[in-house]
Design an enzyme around this catalytic site. Structure first.
Site, short mmCIF file in Angstrom:
data_model
loop_
_atom_site.label_atom_id
_atom_site.label_comp_id
_atom_site.label_asym_id
_atom_site.label_seq_id
_atom_site.Cartn_x
_atom_site.Cartn_y
_atom_site.Cartn_z
N ARG A 107 -57.85 -3.50 -2.28
CA ARG A 107 -57.09 -3.85 -1.08
C ARG A 107 -57.78 -3.21 0.12
NH1 ARG A 107 -52.85 -1.43 1.88
NH2 ARG A 107 -51.27 -2.87 2.68
N SER A 139 -45.73 -10.55 -3.59
CA SER A 139 -44.74 -9.59 -3.08
C SER A 139 -43.49 -10.34 -2.69
CB SER A 139 -45.28 -8.87 -1.84
OG SER A 139 -46.46 -8.18 -2.14
N LYS A 161 -48.85 1.59 4.30
CA LYS A 161 -48.81 0.20 4.79
C LYS A 161 -48.22 0.21 6.19
CE LYS A 161 -46.75 -4.29 3.56
NZ LYS A 161 -47.84 -5.25 3.70
N1 TZP Z 1 -46.82 -2.73 -0.11
C1 TZP Z 1 -45.60 -2.22 0.00
S1 TZP Z 1 -45.63 -0.54 0.14
C2 TZP Z 1 -47.32 -0.49 0.04
C3 TZP Z 1 -47.81 -1.79 -0.09
C4 TZP Z 1 -49.21 -2.18 -0.20
C5 TZP Z 1 -48.12 0.76 0.12
C6 TZP Z 1 -48.01 1.60 -1.11
O1 TZP Z 1 -48.77 2.77 -0.98
P1 TZP Z 1 -48.26 4.20 -1.46
O2 TZP Z 1 -49.26 5.18 -0.91
O3 TZP Z 1 -48.27 4.18 -2.95
O4 TZP Z 1 -46.89 4.40 -0.86
#
Ligand code: TZP
Ligand code: MG
Length: 214
Positions: free
Chosen positions: A44, A115, A144
């Site tokens: 990603r 998602s 995010k």
């Molecule tokens: N989609 C929803 S939360 C997120 C994504 C890509 C980020 C998750 O990252 P982390 O560091 O595990 O909270």
């Protein structure tokens, strides 16, 4: 891949791109995470300093090779073109990306993750051919930029109570301290960025997470 197999691979789902690795080499980060026991990887590449074009392709290719050597499926976030070019094992798309039904057509029988934040989105994704749903953010996340409000593990229970029976992976702020709650709420696995990529000792952090999923 059969649904049973996909479900097993969702168990400890690691996501990252170069921006999540600080000054460490993403290839090393991935290798250590694999040594710690991740079961699936998603590349990603996001953020202001995100790699583009040739550089992005080159890193993806390297990470894919590391996954292939370890027999860990390699998924690509958003970028269907890249996934097709690399013959990746699958793609994960969000609600703002290319519509899942088109992605399904383009990706054939590869893994398709979508998602979803609402039951309607979940039904649509399943109808479009999603193999699993990413549900979150479960807990607050700094990884995010445009993340919605954290909903807690209750969100996953809600999906299960509404007869959403496809494989589900929880995402957002998941650590070894709260992973168990996510599984108990009905998820087949947890996906994490910072709990692994941001850890001082990546292998150890991954192993710690892993013990909470059994
Ligand atoms: N989609 C929803 S939360 C997120 C994504 C890509 C980020 C998750 O990252 P982390 O560091 O595990 O909270
Ligand atoms: Mg996306």
């Amino acid at each position: 891949m059969k649904q049973q197999k996909i479900e097993e691979h969702l168990s400890l789902y690691f996501i990252m791109g170069s921006a999540n690795c600080g000054n460490r080499d993403p290839v090393d980060v991935l290798k250590q995470a694999i040594d710690g026991g991740i079961t699936l990887f998603q590349y990603r590449e996001k953020g202001e300093a995100a790699l583009k074009d040739r550089e992005k392709y080159r890193l993806a290719e390297k990470l894919q090779r590391v996954c292939a050597d370890a027999e860990i499926p390699f998924m690509v976030n958003d970028d269907v073109e890249l996934a097709i070019e690399l013959d990746a094992d699958g793609v994960h798309v969000g609600q703002d990306d290319e519509a899942a039904r088109f992605v399904r057509r383009r990706m054939g029988n590869k893994i398709l993750g979508v998602s979803a934040h609402t039951i309607d989105e979940a039904h649509q994704a399943i109808h479009d051919g999603a193999d699993y749903l990413g549900i979150g953010p479960i807990f607050p996340t700094a990884s995010k930029a445009d993340a919605k409000k954290a909903q807690g593990p209750e969100l996953i229970k809600h999906f299960r109570n509404q007869e959403i029976n496809v494989p589900i992976v929880g995402i957002g702020g998941i650590t070894s301290a709260n992973a168990q709650e996510v599984i108990e709420a009905g998820a087949d696995g947890v996906s994490v960025i910072s709990a692994i990529a941001g850890a001082e000792n990546i292998q150890k952090a991954t192993e710690e997470l892993k013990t909470k999923l059994r």
